[in-house]
Design an enzyme around this catalytic site. Structure first.
Site, PDB file in Angstrom:
ATOM      1  N   GLU A 295      -6.780   4.533   8.119  1.00  0.00           N
ATOM      2  CA  GLU A 295      -6.540   5.954   7.872  1.00  0.00           C
ATOM      3  C   GLU A 295      -7.772   6.619   7.263  1.00  0.00           C
ATOM      4  O   GLU A 295      -7.947   7.827   7.381  1.00  0.00           O
ATOM      5  CB  GLU A 295      -5.292   6.120   6.983  1.00  0.00           C
ATOM      6  CG  GLU A 295      -4.024   5.854   7.795  1.00  0.00           C
ATOM      7  CD  GLU A 295      -2.841   5.332   7.010  1.00  0.00           C
ATOM      8  OE1 GLU A 295      -2.826   5.411   5.770  1.00  0.00           O
ATOM      9  OE2 GLU A 295      -1.910   4.807   7.658  1.00  0.00           O
TER      10      GLU A 295
ATOM     11  N   ASN B 205       0.880  -1.168   0.000  1.00  0.00           N
ATOM     12  CA  ASN B 205       0.000   0.000   0.000  1.00  0.00           C
ATOM     13  C   ASN B 205       0.918   1.219   0.000  1.00  0.00           C
ATOM     14  O   ASN B 205       1.516   1.541   1.017  1.00  0.00           O
ATOM     15  CB  ASN B 205      -0.884  -0.040   1.265  1.00  0.00           C
ATOM     16  CG  ASN B 205      -1.690   1.230   1.446  1.00  0.00           C
ATOM     17  OD1 ASN B 205      -1.708   2.095   0.573  1.00  0.00           O
ATOM     18  ND2 ASN B 205      -2.363   1.340   2.586  1.00  0.00           N
TER      19      ASN B 205
ATOM     20  N   SER C 187       3.544  -1.846  10.433  1.00  0.00           N
ATOM     21  CA  SER C 187       4.989  -1.793  10.693  1.00  0.00           C
ATOM     22  C   SER C 187       5.725  -3.064  10.269  1.00  0.00           C
ATOM     23  O   SER C 187       6.699  -3.468  10.908  1.00  0.00           O
ATOM     24  CB  SER C 187       5.274  -1.469  12.163  1.00  0.00           C
ATOM     25  OG  SER C 187       4.835  -0.164  12.472  1.00  0.00           O
TER      26      SER C 187
ATOM     27  N   LYS D 226       0.259   4.234  -0.199  1.00  0.00           N
ATOM     28  CA  LYS D 226      -0.307   5.404   0.487  1.00  0.00           C
ATOM     29  C   LYS D 226      -0.062   6.673  -0.339  1.00  0.00           C
ATOM     30  O   LYS D 226      -0.174   6.638  -1.569  1.00  0.00           O
ATOM     31  CB  LYS D 226       0.251   5.502   1.915  1.00  0.00           C
ATOM     32  CG  LYS D 226      -0.033   4.237   2.720  1.00  0.00           C
ATOM     33  CD  LYS D 226       0.177   4.394   4.203  1.00  0.00           C
ATOM     34  CE  LYS D 226      -0.119   3.077   4.900  1.00  0.00           C
ATOM     35  NZ  LYS D 226      -0.067   3.165   6.352  1.00  0.00           N
TER      36      LYS D 226
ATOM     37  N   GLY E 263       2.490   2.404  10.983  1.00  0.00           N
ATOM     38  CA  GLY E 263       3.388   3.550  10.866  1.00  0.00           C
ATOM     39  C   GLY E 263       4.125   3.912  12.142  1.00  0.00           C
ATOM     40  O   GLY E 263       4.710   4.980  12.247  1.00  0.00           O
TER      41      GLY E 263
ATOM     42  N   HIS F 262      -9.568   1.069   5.200  1.00  0.00           N
ATOM     43  CA  HIS F 262      -8.273   1.276   5.842  1.00  0.00           C
ATOM     44  C   HIS F 262      -8.461   2.193   7.050  1.00  0.00           C
ATOM     45  O   HIS F 262      -9.259   3.130   7.009  1.00  0.00           O
ATOM     46  CB  HIS F 262      -7.276   1.891   4.857  1.00  0.00           C
ATOM     47  CG  HIS F 262      -5.879   1.845   5.371  1.00  0.00           C
ATOM     48  ND1 HIS F 262      -5.409   2.742   6.313  1.00  0.00           N
ATOM     49  CD2 HIS F 262      -4.866   0.974   5.130  1.00  0.00           C
ATOM     50  CE1 HIS F 262      -4.156   2.422   6.610  1.00  0.00           C
ATOM     51  NE2 HIS F 262      -3.805   1.350   5.909  1.00  0.00           N
TER      52      HIS F 262
ATOM     53  N   GLU G 234      -5.175  -5.061  10.658  1.00  0.00           N
ATOM     54  CA  GLU G 234      -4.210  -3.967  10.811  1.00  0.00           C
ATOM     55  C   GLU G 234      -4.525  -3.211  12.100  1.00  0.00           C
ATOM     56  O   GLU G 234      -5.333  -2.261  12.075  1.00  0.00           O
ATOM     57  CB  GLU G 234      -4.303  -3.003   9.620  1.00  0.00           C
ATOM     58  CG  GLU G 234      -3.896  -3.623   8.304  1.00  0.00           C
ATOM     59  CD  GLU G 234      -3.337  -2.577   7.329  1.00  0.00           C
ATOM     60  OE1 GLU G 234      -2.344  -2.892   6.675  1.00  0.00           O
ATOM     61  OE2 GLU G 234      -3.885  -1.463   7.251  1.00  0.00           O
TER      62      GLU G 234
HETATM   63  P1  13P Z   1       2.964   0.597   7.701  1.00  0.00           P
HETATM   64  O1  13P Z   1       3.535  -0.649   7.094  1.00  0.00           O
HETATM   65  O2  13P Z   1       3.595   1.859   7.206  1.00  0.00           O
HETATM   66  O3  13P Z   1       2.897   0.507   9.202  1.00  0.00           O
HETATM   67  O4  13P Z   1       1.448   0.681   7.197  1.00  0.00           O
HETATM   68  C1  13P Z   1       0.651  -0.451   7.251  1.00  0.00           C
HETATM   69  C2  13P Z   1      -0.592  -0.180   6.495  1.00  0.00           C
HETATM   70  O5  13P Z   1      -1.374   0.668   6.874  1.00  0.00           O
HETATM   71  C3  13P Z   1      -0.809  -0.939   5.258  1.00  0.00           C
HETATM   72  O6  13P Z   1      -2.094  -0.736   4.762  1.00  0.00           O
END
Ligand code: 13P
Length: 249
Positions: A95, A8, A209, A10, A170, A93, A164
């Site tokens: 976020e 992903n 992470s 992002k 993150g 997600h 997740e």
């Molecule tokens: P990170 O790997 O940056 O922690 O993000 C995970 C994530 O949100 C994947 O969708």
């Protein structure tokens, strides 16, 4: 089923950088034999699709709307994604949930993705406060129920679930593989209730992470069918290292 590596990207990359990374994914998938998905920003989809043509890497999107057309300023339809060759769409997600996306919206998005012949990657996971209040099981269960009720996945219409935990995204502090595996068992039990026989077609990924130093611990767990990686997936070298481990697992 082979373990899946899903990146992903992002909002980390320009379109230019996305094309370069897509080329690196294509090469890495060929060299390692990994099953991989790349999910760039909407704006990069067309060029990334071209860069991935002829490779084994599947194109993913990071979100979608549930209507095919209409007065929906700023939204992107599942029909448009499917026409670009998108095969996987991340929905729910954390976020996006943190910005107000409801369980109901996630359910509509997942259904729309399936209806267009693509595979939804439905994200579920608790916040730090929910974990501390011992509400992890309840939150994961209710998010799953809301998203999957009525979806009826099958091997021809597969669904992917990604666990997740928000506190692991993150932060550089992943969930312990042992702990993640326990949540994956809970998700499997819930899937049996929700989708019955369709459960076998559902892959459950871990995200939060994940990087080359810890991915092996997740991939070694039989409960974990692959990983959904954010930050580390936007680095070609790290992505290749993780693909190599996913292909070996
Ligand atoms: P990170 O790997 O940056 O922690 O993000 C995970 C994530 O949100 C994947 O969708």
């Amino acid at each position: 089923m082979p373990k899946l590596f899903a990146g992903n990207w992002k909002l980390y990359l320009t379109d230019e950088a996305s094309v370069a990374l897509a080329r690196a994914y294509g090469e890495a998938a060929r060299e390692t034999g990994a099953e991989a998905v790349a999910a760039p920003s909407f704006t990069a989809l067309v060029r990334v699709a071209a860069a991935l043509a002829g490779t084994e890497v599947a194109l993913g999107a990071q979100d979608v709307y549930w209507e095919d057309a209409g007065a929906h300023t700023g939204e992107v339809s599942p029909a448009a994604l499917s026409a670009l060759g998108v095969r996987y769409v991340i929905v729910g997600h954390s976020e996006r949930r943190a910005m107000g996306e409801t369980d109901e919206a996630v359910a509509r998005k997942a259904a729309a993705v399936l209806a267009h012949g693509m595979t939804p990657i439905v994200c579920v996971g608790e916040t730090e406060e929910e974990k501390d209040a011992d509400r992890r099981e309840e939150v994961v269960r209710s998010q799953l129920r809301a998203a999957l009720d009525g979806l009826h996945p099958t091997s021809e219409r597969p669904v992917i679930v990604a666990y997740e935990p928000r506190w692991a995204i993150g932060t550089g502090v992943p969930c312990e593989p042992e702990e993640a595996a326990a949540v994956h068992r809970l998700i499997r039990r819930e899937l049996e209730v929700l989708v019955g026989e369709g459960t076998a077609s559902v892959r459950v990924l871990y995200g939060g992470s994940v990087d080359p130093s810890n991915v092996g611990g997740f991939l070694a767990r039989p409960e974990i069918d692959g990983v959904l990686v954010g930050g580390a997936s936007a680095d070609a070298g790290k992505a290749k290292a993780m693909m190599a481990m996913a292909a070996e697992a």
